[in-house]
Design a protein around this motif. Structure first.
Motif, PDB file in Angstrom:
ATOM      1  N   VAL A  67     -30.080 -14.241 -26.145  1.00 23.71           N
ATOM      2  CA  VAL A  67     -29.366 -15.169 -26.178  1.00 23.71           C
ATOM      3  C   VAL A  67     -30.047 -16.319 -27.793  1.00 23.71           C
ATOM      4  N   ARG A  68     -30.818 -16.490 -27.699  1.00 28.96           N
ATOM      5  CA  ARG A  68     -31.203 -18.489 -27.967  1.00 28.96           C
ATOM      6  C   ARG A  68     -31.631 -17.273 -30.216  1.00 28.96           C
ATOM      7  N   VAL A 118     -25.799  -9.694 -26.527  1.00 25.88           N
ATOM      8  CA  VAL A 118     -26.173  -8.577 -24.986  1.00 25.88           C
ATOM      9  C   VAL A 118     -25.324  -8.049 -24.460  1.00 25.88           C
ATOM     10  N   ALA A 119     -26.226  -6.300 -24.345  1.00 27.71           N
ATOM     11  CA  ALA A 119     -25.047  -5.626 -23.369  1.00 27.71           C
ATOM     12  C   ALA A 119     -25.858  -6.108 -22.086  1.00 27.71           C
ATOM     13  N   LEU A 120     -25.108  -6.488 -21.083  1.00 25.43           N
ATOM     14  CA  LEU A 120     -25.804  -6.886 -20.116  1.00 25.43           C
ATOM     15  C   LEU A 120     -25.670  -6.932 -18.819  1.00 25.43           C
ATOM     16  N   ALA A 121     -26.547  -6.019 -18.218  1.00 28.79           N
ATOM     17  CA  ALA A 121     -26.693  -4.625 -16.992  1.00 28.79           C
ATOM     18  C   ALA A 121     -27.540  -6.108 -15.658  1.00 28.79           C
ATOM     19  N   ILE A 139     -26.164 -22.072 -23.487  1.00 31.91           N
ATOM     20  CA  ILE A 139     -26.736 -21.867 -25.495  1.00 31.91           C
ATOM     21  C   ILE A 139     -25.813 -20.156 -25.600  1.00 31.91           C
ATOM     22  N   ALA A 140     -25.469 -19.070 -24.789  1.00 32.98           N
ATOM     23  CA  ALA A 140     -24.300 -18.521 -25.129  1.00 32.98           C
ATOM     24  C   ALA A 140     -22.552 -18.493 -26.280  1.00 32.98           C
ATOM     25  N   GLN A 141     -23.046 -17.811 -26.680  1.00 40.90           N
ATOM     26  CA  GLN A 141     -21.933 -17.949 -28.036  1.00 40.90           C
ATOM     27  C   GLN A 141     -20.934 -17.225 -27.039  1.00 40.90           C
ATOM     28  N   PRO A 142     -19.361 -17.475 -27.963  1.00 39.99           N
ATOM     29  CA  PRO A 142     -18.205 -16.715 -27.281  1.00 39.99           C
ATOM     30  C   PRO A 142     -18.325 -15.080 -27.643  1.00 39.99           C
ATOM     31  N   LEU A 157     -18.632 -16.408 -14.417  1.00 35.74           N
ATOM     32  CA  LEU A 157     -18.996 -16.680 -15.656  1.00 35.74           C
ATOM     33  C   LEU A 157     -19.236 -15.973 -16.898  1.00 35.74           C
ATOM     34  N   LEU A 158     -18.574 -14.458 -16.763  1.00 36.84           N
ATOM     35  CA  LEU A 158     -18.423 -14.044 -17.852  1.00 36.84           C
ATOM     36  C   LEU A 158     -16.787 -14.397 -18.580  1.00 36.84           C
TER      37      LEU A 158
END
Length: 396
Positions: free
Chosen positions: A124-125, A130-133, A148-151, A235-236
């Motif tokens: 993310v930084r 990021v495809a998150l599993a 820190i994550a962008q939309p 959160l997502l």
């Protein structure tokens, strides 16, 4: 051509991701693979199939064995040393993080546990999609990642959250009324709380739909897994906890739904196949052809939905509570549950005491600001120690 990194390529999600990439070589170029190091022969197969530039192995001492596995796989295929890939090799957890931080189009994170969180933060930084599993990334580290994550930077790979992400494309965010997560209900769907007191590990492990590892099987039986998914959904998608509903759906064909403000409900449905969610994460926002089989519309389907019994299965309501609390509380929920599941599988804790003990540990936790991974480690350590102390005093 999209450049990708596959973290956790030898696990269940990772091997299915490799299958998706193999079938769509015109769409993806694999820059890197990462794995823990327990299945080096399979990792060598992936290397020879996908020709990555870099491989990261979390086991610091694994490079000689990994190189040997590549040579053995090449010989099995009749390849000479000059004819097969010789990727750069990174070792240790920091090597996996370094690979995750490389500049690529998308990083699929299918690593289990805390190492997955560090890799998500690294990706993310850097600005990678990021495809998150990896559940720990949001359950444990949501406070850090959201800063820190962008939309749009996190694309969910869990089938329920991938379904919601697809349904949300049917309307504007301001038109969303609520999210509906579906759950099989596990092996004890429909039972009252009084009927669960004498449940054995063998009974809890006998999931009616899926063949899974012991921890996730128990989490499915207690509905803790669905509680974790409720926190992830909040959160997502930034939807209030009161607007996230869980419905029991034993056939696992409706993966989740979104209800809009006009009363319309949009559902994403398909025969159960994780490759659909994986392909969604890798190719987002595009769709890939022929990823999995479709429904046979000459047959009948029973898409029954039932409300969750929160008295028999309080884990989801508890998850809503810890999600609202934040400040490390979700990490406490996750860590205490892992200890309790271990005790239950060892027949040292009754089934109903799993969630009851988690609730007690959560109730004793004093929320604190999470500034970095060290703060999370301290919270995790406290929760595990407290859950261990409580369960050691009990006998089934």
């Amino acid at each position: 051509m999209r450049r990708v990194v596959l973290l956790g390529s030898t696990g269940s999600v990772g091997t299915q991701a490799v299958d998706v990439v193999r079938r769509h070589r015109d769409r993806f170029r694999v820059h890197g693979l990462a794995a823990g190091g327990s299945r080096l022969s399979l990792l060598a197969e992936h290397v020879l199939d996908l020709s990555p530039d870099v491989v990261a192995v979390a086991d610091r001492d694994a490079e000689p064995s990994f190189r040997s596995a590549i040579r053995a796989e090449a010989e099995r295929r009749g390849l000479k040393p000059a004819d097969h890939p010789h990727p750069a090799v990174l070792t240790g957890p920091e090597g996996v993080e370094e690979l995750a931080a490389g500049g690529v189009d998308v990083v699929l994170n299918a690593i289990d546990g805390a190492l997955g969180l560090a890799s998500t933060l690294a990706a993310v930084r850097t600005g990678n999609l990021v495809a998150l599993a990896n559940k720990e990334s949001l359950i444990v580290g949501g406070d850090l990642i959201r800063r820190i994550a962008q939309p749009g930077q996190l694309i969910p790979v869990d089938s329920e959250h991938a379904a919601i992400a697809q349904c949300l494309r049917s309307g504007a965010r301001g038109e969303v009324h609520r999210l509906v997560l579906t759950a099989t209900g596990g092996p004890f769907r429909g039972r009252a709380r009084t009927e669960l007191a004498a449940v054995t590990p063998a009974q809890a492990l006998a999931h009616p739909t899926w063949s899974m590892g012991p921890v996730i099987s128990i989490n499915s039986a207690t509905l803790v897994n669905k509680g974790l998914e409720v926190i992830e959904a909040h959160l997502l998608f930034d939807v209030p906890f009161d607007d996230i509903v869980v419905m029991l759906h034993p056939t696992s064909e409706i993966h989740s739904m979104v209800e809009f403000s006009d009363g319309a409900v949009i559902a994403q449905a398909s025969p159960p196949d994780m490759r659909l969610a994986i392909a969604f994460g890798l190719a987002f926002p595009a769709r890939l052809p022929g990823v999995a089989r479709a429904f046979d519309w000459t047959k009948s389907y029973d898409w029954r939905l039932d409300p969750l019994d929160d008295v028999a299965f309080p884990a989801v309501d508890l998850a809503r509570h810890v999600g609202r609390t934040g400040d490390g509380a979700p990490a406490v929920y996750n860590a205490a549950n892992e200890i309790c599941v271990q005790r239950f599988l060892a027949e040292r804790l009754p089934f109903l005491d799993i969630v009851d003990t988690v609730a007690r540990v959560v109730g004793e936790y004093q929320p604190s600001t999470i500034r970095d991974l060290a703060d999370l480690d301290a919270v995790d350590t406290w929760a595990r120690a407290r859950a261990t102390e409580i369960t050691d005093r009990r006998t089934p």
